[in-house]
Enzyme design. Structure first.
Site, mmCIF file in Angstrom:
data_model
loop_
_atom_site.group_PDB
_atom_site.id
_atom_site.type_symbol
_atom_site.label_atom_id
_atom_site.label_comp_id
_atom_site.label_asym_id
_atom_site.label_seq_id
_atom_site.Cartn_x
_atom_site.Cartn_y
_atom_site.Cartn_z
ATOM 1 N N ARG A 59 12.336 6.555 1.679
ATOM 2 C CA ARG A 59 11.290 7.469 1.213
ATOM 3 C C ARG A 59 10.855 8.376 2.359
ATOM 4 O O ARG A 59 10.902 7.988 3.526
ATOM 5 C CB ARG A 59 10.071 6.682 0.721
ATOM 6 C CG ARG A 59 10.313 5.905 -0.525
ATOM 7 C CD ARG A 59 9.094 5.159 -1.001
ATOM 8 N NE ARG A 59 7.950 5.221 -0.104
ATOM 9 C CZ ARG A 59 6.947 4.370 -0.128
ATOM 10 N NH1 ARG A 59 6.935 3.385 -0.974
ATOM 11 N NH2 ARG A 59 5.939 4.495 0.710
ATOM 12 N N ARG A 83 -12.588 1.771 3.726
ATOM 13 C CA ARG A 83 -11.761 2.366 4.776
ATOM 14 C C ARG A 83 -12.597 2.866 5.948
ATOM 15 O O ARG A 83 -12.059 3.120 7.018
ATOM 16 C CB ARG A 83 -10.953 3.543 4.226
ATOM 17 C CG ARG A 83 -9.804 3.131 3.359
ATOM 18 C CD ARG A 83 -8.879 4.309 3.108
ATOM 19 N NE ARG A 83 -7.859 4.007 2.138
ATOM 20 C CZ ARG A 83 -6.700 3.435 2.428
ATOM 21 N NH1 ARG A 83 -6.413 3.110 3.650
ATOM 22 N NH2 ARG A 83 -5.828 3.190 1.479
ATOM 23 N N ARG A 102 13.677 -1.830 9.323
ATOM 24 C CA ARG A 102 13.755 -1.738 7.855
ATOM 25 C C ARG A 102 14.472 -0.467 7.428
ATOM 26 O O ARG A 102 15.306 -0.478 6.521
ATOM 27 C CB ARG A 102 12.351 -1.766 7.244
ATOM 28 C CG ARG A 102 11.925 -3.123 6.764
ATOM 29 C CD ARG A 102 10.756 -3.039 5.808
ATOM 30 N NE ARG A 102 9.626 -2.326 6.341
ATOM 31 C CZ ARG A 102 8.538 -2.889 6.855
ATOM 32 N NH1 ARG A 102 8.444 -4.188 6.914
ATOM 33 N NH2 ARG A 102 7.553 -2.167 7.313
ATOM 34 N N ARG A 117 0.169 7.010 10.293
ATOM 35 C CA ARG A 117 -0.694 6.115 9.511
ATOM 36 C C ARG A 117 -1.406 5.116 10.423
ATOM 37 O O ARG A 117 -2.581 4.801 10.211
ATOM 38 C CB ARG A 117 0.126 5.390 8.440
ATOM 39 C CG ARG A 117 0.534 6.343 7.323
ATOM 40 C CD ARG A 117 1.539 5.787 6.340
ATOM 41 N NE ARG A 117 1.268 4.470 5.851
ATOM 42 C CZ ARG A 117 2.213 3.596 5.500
ATOM 43 N NH1 ARG A 117 3.489 3.915 5.587
ATOM 44 N NH2 ARG A 117 1.890 2.413 5.046
ATOM 45 N N LYS A 174 -1.050 -7.483 4.685
ATOM 46 C CA LYS A 174 -2.205 -7.667 3.800
ATOM 47 C C LYS A 174 -1.770 -7.880 2.353
ATOM 48 O O LYS A 174 -2.270 -8.774 1.675
ATOM 49 C CB LYS A 174 -3.149 -6.462 3.886
ATOM 50 C CG LYS A 174 -3.722 -6.208 5.262
ATOM 51 C CD LYS A 174 -4.648 -5.008 5.297
ATOM 52 C CE LYS A 174 -4.012 -3.712 4.863
ATOM 53 N NZ LYS A 174 -2.993 -3.171 5.758
#
Length: 192
Positions: free
Chosen positions: A139, A88, A127, A150, A13
């Site tokens: 992170r 959302r 990644r 998520r 997105k």
């Protein structure tokens, strides 16, 4: 041009919104950025949001909706905007519809990037592995387990927006698993 991008984390997105902001000269509006700006500018609603955040609580839909309403009134949104991360939930979508109607505005499209979640998890894992191999720091929230959480939250809270916007005839879907240029071309066709 007023758009909403839907799709799970990692669907692309942000990449597509960046292209459209450059092409059409309209801003990408992120809920987090809008909240931080309202707090930093000490607007009336920003002060309320700060008090809630300082208390360690989640900012209510009412406050978020008000911040979005204020932001889309800004001069740089006169030609349109791209909402990324808002709405959302279906109640936020209903509030947005009402808000836009009161402003005599309408959404031009709701574009959903359809993706294979298993492939997204593999992308995330790759990644992370590449970052570690390159000596980089990963992170704490940039790991497969956090990513899966998520995705689960997206399925539970945000995915129902697809049905909401499909009922209104505004939902357009694009294969988000295609390469970036192909996805961009498909979005351009929708907007033409």
């Amino acid at each position: 041009m007023r758009l909403i991008f839907l799709g799970p984390p990692g669907a692309g997105k942000g990449t597509q919104a960046k292209h459209l902001t450059e092409r059409y000269g309209i801003p990408q509006l992120s809920t987090g950025d809008m909240l931080r700006a309202a707090v930093a500018q000490a607007t009336e609603v920003g002060k309320r949001a700060k008090a809630v955040m300082d208390a360690g609580q989640l900012v209510s839909d009412e406050i978020v909706n008000e911040i979005v309403s204020d932001r889309i009134d800004a001069p740089d949104c006169a030609k349109g905007f791209i909402l990324d991360g808002y709405p959302r939930t279906v109640p936020q979508a209903v509030a947005l519809d009402r808000m836009l109607e009161e402003k005599n505005l309408k959404l031009d499209a709701v574009i959903e990037l359809k993706v294979d979640e298993a492939a997204l998890v593999r992308r995330m894992e790759n990644r992370v592995a590449e970052t570690v191999a390159a000596g980089g720091t990963v992170r704490s929230d940039d790991n497969p387990e956090a990513f899966r959480r998520r995705l689960q939250e997206y399925r539970e809270k945000t995915a129902p927006l697809s049905e909401h916007y499909a009922r209104t005839g505004r939902l357009k879907t694009v294969d988000g698993m295609a390469d970036v240029k192909t996805v961009t071309a498909e979005i351009e066709k929708i907007l033409a």
